[in-house]
Motif scaffolding. Structure first.
Motif, PDB file in Angstrom:
ATOM      1  N   PHE A  36      15.416 -14.926  71.683  1.00 33.05           N
ATOM      2  CA  PHE A  36      14.799 -16.039  72.401  1.00 33.05           C
ATOM      3  C   PHE A  36      13.601 -16.577  71.613  1.00 33.05           C
ATOM      4  O   PHE A  36      13.384 -17.793  71.557  1.00 33.05           O
ATOM      5  CB  PHE A  36      14.351 -15.597  73.795  1.00 33.05           C
ATOM      6  N   LEU A  37      12.832 -15.673  70.985  1.00 36.67           N
ATOM      7  CA  LEU A  37      11.705 -16.108  70.152  1.00 36.67           C
ATOM      8  C   LEU A  37      12.206 -16.956  68.976  1.00 36.67           C
ATOM      9  O   LEU A  37      11.609 -17.985  68.639  1.00 36.67           O
ATOM     10  CB  LEU A  37      10.933 -14.890  69.633  1.00 36.67           C
ATOM     11  N   ILE A  38      13.309 -16.518  68.362  1.00 37.56           N
ATOM     12  CA  ILE A  38      13.891 -17.303  67.271  1.00 37.56           C
ATOM     13  C   ILE A  38      14.382 -18.646  67.801  1.00 37.56           C
ATOM     14  O   ILE A  38      14.227 -19.687  67.155  1.00 37.56           O
ATOM     15  CB  ILE A  38      15.036 -16.529  66.583  1.00 37.56           C
ATOM     16  N   ALA A  39      14.982 -18.623  69.001  1.00 38.14           N
ATOM     17  CA  ALA A  39      15.476 -19.864  69.614  1.00 38.14           C
ATOM     18  C   ALA A  39      14.336 -20.849  69.855  1.00 38.14           C
ATOM     19  O   ALA A  39      14.468 -22.048  69.571  1.00 38.14           O
ATOM     20  CB  ALA A  39      16.192 -19.548  70.923  1.00 38.14           C
ATOM     21  N   ILE A  40      13.199 -20.354  70.371  1.00 36.56           N
ATOM     22  CA  ILE A  40      12.042 -21.230  70.601  1.00 36.56           C
ATOM     23  C   ILE A  40      11.565 -21.818  69.276  1.00 36.56           C
ATOM     24  O   ILE A  40      11.284 -23.022  69.171  1.00 36.56           O
ATOM     25  CB  ILE A  40      10.888 -20.443  71.276  1.00 36.56           C
ATOM     26  N   GLY A  41      11.460 -20.962  68.252  1.00 34.99           N
ATOM     27  CA  GLY A  41      11.083 -21.448  66.924  1.00 34.99           C
ATOM     28  C   GLY A  41      12.082 -22.470  66.395  1.00 34.99           C
ATOM     29  O   GLY A  41      11.696 -23.480  65.791  1.00 34.99           O
ATOM     30  N   SER A  42      13.358 -22.222  66.649  1.00 31.31           N
ATOM     31  CA  SER A  42      14.416 -23.129  66.184  1.00 31.31           C
ATOM     32  C   SER A  42      14.314 -24.495  66.857  1.00 31.31           C
ATOM     33  O   SER A  42      14.568 -25.530  66.234  1.00 31.31           O
ATOM     34  CB  SER A  42      15.794 -22.528  66.476  1.00 31.31           C
ATOM     35  N   ILE A  43      13.959 -24.486  68.142  1.00 27.90           N
ATOM     36  CA  ILE A  43      13.813 -25.748  68.869  1.00 27.90           C
ATOM     37  C   ILE A  43      12.669 -26.572  68.269  1.00 27.90           C
ATOM     38  O   ILE A  43      12.812 -27.769  68.000  1.00 27.90           O
ATOM     39  CB  ILE A  43      13.571 -25.486  70.362  1.00 27.90           C
ATOM     40  N   LEU A  44      11.527 -25.899  68.027  1.00 33.61           N
ATOM     41  CA  LEU A  44      10.382 -26.591  67.420  1.00 33.61           C
ATOM     42  C   LEU A  44      10.729 -27.095  66.016  1.00 33.61           C
ATOM     43  O   LEU A  44      10.433 -28.237  65.659  1.00 33.61           O
ATOM     44  CB  LEU A  44       9.178 -25.647  67.351  1.00 33.61           C
ATOM     45  N   GLY A  45      11.373 -26.227  65.235  1.00 32.68           N
ATOM     46  CA  GLY A  45      11.800 -26.620  63.891  1.00 32.68           C
ATOM     47  C   GLY A  45      12.839 -27.723  63.932  1.00 32.68           C
ATOM     48  O   GLY A  45      12.876 -28.584  63.041  1.00 32.68           O
ATOM     49  N   GLY A  46      13.673 -27.699  64.976  1.00 30.79           N
ATOM     50  CA  GLY A  46      14.709 -28.721  65.126  1.00 30.79           C
ATOM     51  C   GLY A  46      14.124 -30.112  65.287  1.00 30.79           C
ATOM     52  O   GLY A  46      14.641 -31.086  64.732  1.00 30.79           O
ATOM     53  N   PHE A  47      13.024 -30.220  66.046  1.00 31.43           N
ATOM     54  CA  PHE A  47      12.363 -31.517  66.209  1.00 31.43           C
ATOM     55  C   PHE A  47      11.848 -32.024  64.857  1.00 31.43           C
ATOM     56  O   PHE A  47      11.980 -33.208  64.535  1.00 31.43           O
ATOM     57  CB  PHE A  47      11.193 -31.399  67.193  1.00 31.43           C
ATOM     58  N   ILE A  48      11.276 -31.114  64.076  1.00 33.27           N
ATOM     59  CA  ILE A  48      10.754 -31.495  62.751  1.00 33.27           C
ATOM     60  C   ILE A  48      11.910 -31.895  61.833  1.00 33.27           C
ATOM     61  O   ILE A  48      11.852 -32.916  61.139  1.00 33.27           O
ATOM     62  CB  ILE A  48       9.967 -30.335  62.121  1.00 33.27           C
ATOM     63  N   GLY A  49      12.985 -31.076  61.832  1.00 28.59           N
ATOM     64  CA  GLY A  49      14.137 -31.354  60.978  1.00 28.59           C
ATOM     65  C   GLY A  49      14.806 -32.665  61.321  1.00 28.59           C
ATOM     66  O   GLY A  49      15.205 -33.436  60.430  1.00 28.59           O
ATOM     67  N   LYS A  50      14.916 -32.966  62.617  1.00 30.61           N
ATOM     68  CA  LYS A  50      15.537 -34.223  63.049  1.00 30.61           C
ATOM     69  C   LYS A  50      14.660 -35.402  62.653  1.00 30.61           C
ATOM     70  O   LYS A  50      15.165 -36.451  62.237  1.00 30.61           O
ATOM     71  CB  LYS A  50      15.736 -34.204  64.568  1.00 30.61           C
ATOM     72  N   GLY A  51      13.315 -35.204  62.764  1.00 27.84           N
ATOM     73  CA  GLY A  51      12.393 -36.253  62.355  1.00 27.84           C
ATOM     74  C   GLY A  51      12.505 -36.544  60.865  1.00 27.84           C
ATOM     75  O   GLY A  51      12.511 -37.711  60.450  1.00 27.84           O
ATOM     76  N   LEU A  52      12.621 -35.484  60.056  1.00 26.62           N
ATOM     77  CA  LEU A  52      12.795 -35.649  58.609  1.00 26.62           C
ATOM     78  C   LEU A  52      14.107 -36.362  58.291  1.00 26.62           C
ATOM     79  O   LEU A  52      14.159 -37.241  57.422  1.00 26.62           O
ATOM     80  CB  LEU A  52      12.764 -34.285  57.912  1.00 26.62           C
ATOM     81  N   PHE A  53      15.163 -35.974  59.009  1.00 26.29           N
ATOM     82  CA  PHE A  53      16.471 -36.604  58.806  1.00 26.29           C
ATOM     83  C   PHE A  53      16.382 -38.107  59.081  1.00 26.29           C
ATOM     84  O   PHE A  53      16.824 -38.933  58.273  1.00 26.29           O
ATOM     85  CB  PHE A  53      17.504 -35.960  59.728  1.00 26.29           C
ATOM     86  N   ASN A  54      15.799 -38.471  60.242  1.00 27.39           N
ATOM     87  CA  ASN A  54      15.675 -39.888  60.594  1.00 27.39           C
ATOM     88  C   ASN A  54      14.799 -40.630  59.592  1.00 27.39           C
ATOM     89  O   ASN A  54      15.081 -41.777  59.231  1.00 27.39           O
ATOM     90  CB  ASN A  54      15.083 -40.024  62.005  1.00 27.39           C
ATOM     91  N   TYR A  55      13.730 -39.977  59.116  1.00 30.86           N
ATOM     92  CA  TYR A  55      12.827 -40.593  58.143  1.00 30.86           C
ATOM     93  C   TYR A  55      13.572 -40.931  56.842  1.00 30.86           C
ATOM     94  O   TYR A  55      13.451 -42.040  56.315  1.00 30.86           O
ATOM     95  CB  TYR A  55      11.662 -39.649  57.848  1.00 30.86           C
ATOM     96  N   PHE A  56      14.348 -39.971  56.349  1.00 32.61           N
ATOM     97  CA  PHE A  56      15.069 -40.190  55.088  1.00 32.61           C
ATOM     98  C   PHE A  56      16.179 -41.224  55.248  1.00 32.61           C
ATOM     99  O   PHE A  56      16.417 -42.027  54.343  1.00 32.61           O
ATOM    100  CB  PHE A  56      15.642 -38.876  54.567  1.00 32.61           C
ATOM    101  N   PHE A  66      23.617 -16.887  71.058  1.00 27.31           N
ATOM    102  CA  PHE A  66      22.520 -16.997  72.026  1.00 27.31           C
ATOM    103  C   PHE A  66      21.479 -18.008  71.528  1.00 27.31           C
ATOM    104  O   PHE A  66      21.003 -18.859  72.284  1.00 27.31           O
ATOM    105  CB  PHE A  66      21.886 -15.615  72.225  1.00 27.31           C
ATOM    106  N   ILE A  67      21.132 -17.935  70.256  1.00 24.60           N
ATOM    107  CA  ILE A  67      20.166 -18.855  69.654  1.00 24.60           C
ATOM    108  C   ILE A  67      20.724 -20.273  69.602  1.00 24.60           C
ATOM    109  O   ILE A  67      20.032 -21.251  69.916  1.00 24.60           O
ATOM    110  CB  ILE A  67      19.785 -18.381  68.235  1.00 24.60           C
ATOM    111  N   ILE A  68      21.990 -20.388  69.222  1.00 26.00           N
ATOM    112  CA  ILE A  68      22.644 -21.692  69.089  1.00 26.00           C
ATOM    113  C   ILE A  68      22.683 -22.439  70.424  1.00 26.00           C
ATOM    114  O   ILE A  68      22.522 -23.662  70.471  1.00 26.00           O
ATOM    115  CB  ILE A  68      24.064 -21.522  68.515  1.00 26.00           C
ATOM    116  N   PHE A  69      22.878 -21.701  71.517  1.00 27.56           N
ATOM    117  CA  PHE A  69      22.900 -22.324  72.848  1.00 27.56           C
ATOM    118  C   PHE A  69      21.634 -23.146  73.074  1.00 27.56           C
ATOM    119  O   PHE A  69      21.690 -24.314  73.469  1.00 27.56           O
ATOM    120  CB  PHE A  69      23.038 -21.242  73.931  1.00 27.56           C
TER     121      PHE A  69
END
Length: 280
Positions: free
Chosen positions: A94-114, A203-206
């Motif tokens: 769950f801790l990894i999942a929370i980190g993944s969600i936060l990182g996901g917002f950054i990664g999606k922002g980078l994707f849209n930027y590029f 579990f993390i992917i969910f």
């Protein structure tokens, strides 16, 4: 009369083509999510390069189709596995999942930027495929020889969150759902075997795919995407989740590990093909 006859056959041919295309997308969802649920790959890592190769949709639409399909797979897999004796480390995952969600917002922002700044989804697609190929080769080598590589039992929650952040960022930017990255990270930082890592990966992917879909819903919405194949792929994802979770409960760790490695090798080859086609 001739016009009516010709019109009938044109429509008929179009409908037959649509049935074939729908069947292809259903099978992609089914295959990707069966293997994804069984080996913890999630399915996005298979869906993305396959849809890239077909060339019917842009990168953003592929991301939504993949996220929805993988989320449906993860949901039914977790329901199926809730009473199994497989080891799910809920706190750390769950801790990894929370980190993944936060990182996901950054990664999606980078994707849209590029995408916006480069002005070409083709260039972004080449960058994605190239980075993904490099990462998958590293993961393949690690998983192939992980018995001879030192692994850890990390307990520091900040470190675990940071690992999730990096995984989420990479997964969102590459549009893959994170499966193989999750499995490799779980093996490395918690010394899990491949079978346990695959279940914890689901579990993390969910959570990561749920957050990805909510992000799209809360920002651009879904109206701008061509989602004609969405429910066909989701149906494949649901069935794949049921079949794959049955397999992971019954198969040995050795078979799960072999499935993971063979699938990864094929995805690497498919990404090389996509890079060549995109450059050409």
């Amino acid at each position: 009369m001739k016009f009516s006859y010709l019109y009938y056959h044109i429509i008929s041919s179009s409908e037959r083509e649509m049935v074939v295309i729908s069947l292809i997308y259903f099978l992609i969802g089914l295959l990707a999510c069966t293997v994804g649920a069984m080996a913890g790959l999630g399915g996005g890592i298979i869906i993305k390069p396959l849809l890239d190769a077909l060339g019917h949709y842009d990168l953003s639409t592929i991301g939504v189709l993949s996220a929805a399909t993988v989320f449906s797979m993860a949901t039914v897999s977790l329901i199926k596995l809730r009473n199994s004796d497989l080891n799910v480390d809920r706190l750390n995952s769950f801790l990894i999942a929370i980190g993944s969600i936060l990182g996901g917002f950054i990664g999606k922002g980078l994707f849209n930027y590029f995408v916006i700044n480069m002005g070409s989804s083709k260039i972004v697609g080449i960058v994605q495929s190239s980075l993904l190929s490099i990462l998958l080769i590293i993961i393949f080598i690690f998983m192939k020889h992980n018995n001879h590589i030192k692994t850890y039992h990390i307990k520091n929650r900040l470190v675990i969150l940071s690992v999730g952040l990096v995984l989420g960022l990479l997964s969102a930017f590459l549009g893959i759902g994170g499966g193989p990255l999750n499995v490799a990270a779980l093996v490395f930082i918690f010394s899990m075997n491949t079978k346990d890592a695959s279940v914890n990966s689901i579990f993390i992917i969910f959570f990561s795919q749920l957050s990805s879909l909510l992000l799209v819903a809360g920002s651009t919405g879904f109206d701008d995407y061509n989602l004609s194949m969405l429910w066909v792929m989701v149906a494949g994802g649901i069935i794949g989740g049921i079949v794959g979770s049955n397999f992971v409960s019954k198969l040995s760790n050795r078979i799960i590990e072999r499935t993971f490695n063979v699938t990864l090798l094929n995805i690497i080859l498919l990404n090389f093909y996509n890079i060549i086609m995109q450059i050409g």
